[in-house]
Design a protein around this motif. Structure first.
Motif, short mmCIF file in Angstrom:
data_model
loop_
_atom_site.label_atom_id
_atom_site.label_comp_id
_atom_site.label_asym_id
_atom_site.label_seq_id
_atom_site.Cartn_x
_atom_site.Cartn_y
_atom_site.Cartn_z
N CYS A 32 0.84 -1.19 0.00
CA CYS A 32 0.00 0.00 0.00
C CYS A 32 0.87 1.24 0.00
O CYS A 32 2.06 1.19 0.31
CB CYS A 32 -0.93 0.03 1.21
SG CYS A 32 -0.05 0.21 2.79
N LYS A 74 -5.73 7.87 5.02
CA LYS A 74 -6.05 7.15 3.79
C LYS A 74 -4.84 6.38 3.27
O LYS A 74 -3.71 6.86 3.33
CB LYS A 74 -6.52 8.13 2.71
CG LYS A 74 -7.81 8.87 3.04
CD LYS A 74 -9.01 7.93 3.05
CE LYS A 74 -10.31 8.69 3.28
NZ LYS A 74 -11.49 7.78 3.27
N CYS A 77 -4.28 0.78 -1.96
CA CYS A 77 -3.81 -0.58 -2.21
C CYS A 77 -2.98 -0.59 -3.49
O CYS A 77 -3.40 -0.08 -4.53
CB CYS A 77 -4.99 -1.53 -2.34
SG CYS A 77 -4.51 -3.23 -2.75
N CYS A 80 -4.97 -3.12 -6.27
CA CYS A 80 -6.23 -2.73 -6.92
C CYS A 80 -6.36 -1.22 -7.06
O CYS A 80 -7.32 -0.73 -7.65
CB CYS A 80 -7.42 -3.29 -6.17
SG CYS A 80 -7.64 -2.59 -4.51
N THR A 82 -7.16 0.96 -4.95
CA THR A 82 -8.33 1.51 -4.25
C THR A 82 -7.88 2.34 -3.06
O THR A 82 -7.12 1.87 -2.21
CB THR A 82 -9.25 0.37 -3.77
OG1 THR A 82 -9.68 -0.39 -4.89
CG2 THR A 82 -10.45 0.93 -3.02
N GLU A 83 -8.35 3.58 -2.98
CA GLU A 83 -8.06 4.41 -1.82
C GLU A 83 -9.11 4.14 -0.75
O GLU A 83 -10.31 4.08 -1.03
CB GLU A 83 -8.07 5.88 -2.20
CG GLU A 83 -7.67 6.79 -1.04
CD GLU A 83 -7.31 8.20 -1.49
OE1 GLU A 83 -7.22 8.41 -2.73
OE2 GLU A 83 -7.10 9.05 -0.62
N GLN A 84 -8.66 3.95 0.48
CA GLN A 84 -9.56 3.54 1.56
C GLN A 84 -9.02 4.02 2.89
O GLN A 84 -7.89 4.51 2.98
CB GLN A 84 -9.68 2.02 1.55
CG GLN A 84 -8.32 1.30 1.64
CD GLN A 84 -8.37 -0.10 1.08
OE1 GLN A 84 -8.86 -0.99 1.74
NE2 GLN A 84 -7.85 -0.29 -0.13
N ARG A 87 -6.35 0.55 7.22
CA ARG A 87 -6.67 -0.77 7.78
C ARG A 87 -5.63 -1.76 7.26
O ARG A 87 -4.91 -1.46 6.31
CB ARG A 87 -8.08 -1.20 7.39
CG ARG A 87 -8.33 -1.24 5.88
CD ARG A 87 -9.76 -1.66 5.58
NE ARG A 87 -10.03 -1.69 4.15
CZ ARG A 87 -11.17 -2.09 3.62
NH1 ARG A 87 -12.14 -2.52 4.42
NH2 ARG A 87 -11.35 -2.07 2.32
N ASN A 89 -6.09 -4.95 5.95
CA ASN A 89 -6.44 -5.78 4.81
C ASN A 89 -7.32 -5.04 3.80
O ASN A 89 -8.31 -4.42 4.18
CB ASN A 89 -7.17 -7.04 5.27
CG ASN A 89 -6.31 -7.89 6.20
OD1 ASN A 89 -5.11 -8.00 6.00
ND2 ASN A 89 -6.94 -8.47 7.20
N CYS A 90 -6.92 -5.12 2.53
CA CYS A 90 -7.78 -4.68 1.44
C CYS A 90 -8.69 -5.86 1.07
O CYS A 90 -8.52 -6.97 1.59
CB CYS A 90 -6.92 -4.25 0.25
SG CYS A 90 -7.87 -3.68 -1.17
N SER A 91 -9.63 -5.63 0.18
CA SER A 91 -10.52 -6.72 -0.22
C SER A 91 -9.77 -7.81 -0.97
O SER A 91 -10.21 -8.96 -1.04
CB SER A 91 -11.65 -6.17 -1.11
OG SER A 91 -11.11 -5.52 -2.25
N MET A 95 -2.19 -5.73 3.35
CA MET A 95 -1.23 -4.71 2.92
C MET A 95 0.06 -4.75 3.72
O MET A 95 1.02 -4.06 3.38
CB MET A 95 -1.89 -3.34 2.97
CG MET A 95 -3.00 -3.21 1.92
SD MET A 95 -3.80 -1.59 1.86
CE MET A 95 -5.00 -1.73 3.18
#
Length: 280
Positions: A32, A74, A77, A80, A82-84, A87, A89-91, A95
């Motif tokens: 990440c 923020k 990943c 993928c 994806t900004e999230q 945390r 784990n990503c889907s 990470m």
């Protein structure tokens, strides 16, 4: 601190299919990147940010800054994109095998034995069982030093006296001198190579100097002073024990009568001009 572990199926996928060494930066292995809350730019880690925004000469001094690690909210990943929210784990994949939700810190290389120290307020390496936190010094020390370290208030909350990097959150190895002051280990080794054997902060000897003092004893004994200076007395301050003493003046060195150290400085007595004339 609770360090969450990802499911074994995800660990297997991340280590075999995705390749541990393909992601991350020169500082950490991770899957990440972080969005810096200070400048809204994306970097792999805080060190990458600080090298680009704080240490880079191309950045105007007014714009230079370090990232507030605890304010990171923020992450992106690497797989993928994806900004999230922060945390572990990503889907798709974890990470980082090590994750600290207090520091917003990820690292896939768990061989460092990372742990979070609440006293320091940051994550450290080496295994929690091998270190203890000293509240007065405000930092962690090896268990080996638990009963013998010289306590210095906020010992690592300053810059290295050689390279001036802030020691508290430095990723380089740090050495604790007998006086309690701290310095980068590689900076200490460089000092020793140049025969600089006293603490840059307090001037106390950084190692056992007894063999050197014995050589100076012989040199002083074999260097008689001129008759007019044989009874001349000067005041010295010992850097090692802190004692002030009145001793016979000598051009080679002055020995502390208390601890037998030659790590002394003349504080009053014979003028500097007289010393220069004798040496010339």
């Amino acid at each position: 601190m609770e360090v969450k572990s990802m499911p074994s199926s995800v660990q297997e996928k991340s280590s075999v299919d995705l390749g541990n060494d393909q992601f991350g930066c020169a500082h950490y292995k991770r899957r990440c990147r972080i969005r810096a809350p200070c400048c809204n730019e994306i970097f792999y880690c805080r060190h990458c940010h600080n090298e680009a925004k704080q240490n880079c000469l191309d950045v105007d001094q007014v714009e230079r800054h370090e990232i507030p690690r605890h304010d990171v909210k923020k992450v992106i990943c690497t797989l993928c994109d994806t900004e999230q929210n922060v945390r572990q784990n990503c889907s798709i994949v974890g990470m980082g095998k090590y994750f600290c939700e207090k520091c917003n810190f990820f690292d896939d290389d768990v061989s460092k034995n990372q742990y979070h120290c609440d006293g320091c307020g940051i994550c450290r390496t080496g295994g929690k069982e091998n270190f203890f936190h000293c509240d007065r010094c405000g930092c962690c020390y090896s268990q080996i030093l638990k009963d013998s370290h010289q306590c210095v208030e906020r010992a690592m909350h300053h810059n290295c006296p050689i390279c001036f990097e802030f020691l508290f959150d430095s990723t380089r190895d740090i050495s604790v001198l007998p006086c309690g002051h701290t310095i980068h280990l590689e900076c200490l080794r460089e000092m020793e190579q140049h025969f600089l054997l006293s603490c840059p902060l307090c001037s106390k000897s950084i190692c056992d100097m007894s063999s050197v003092w014995e050589k100076l004893d012989k040199e002083v004994a074999s260097t008689p002073m001129p008759v007019m200076y044989r009874n001349k007395m000067v005041w010295i301050l010992c850097n090692d024990c802190g004692t002030e003493s009145n001793v016979h003046f000598h051009t080679v060195a002055h020995k502390c009568p208390g601890c037998s150290s030659y790590n002394t400085r003349q504080i009053r007595g014979v003028s500097a001009a007289c010393v220069r004339n004798l040496r010339d």
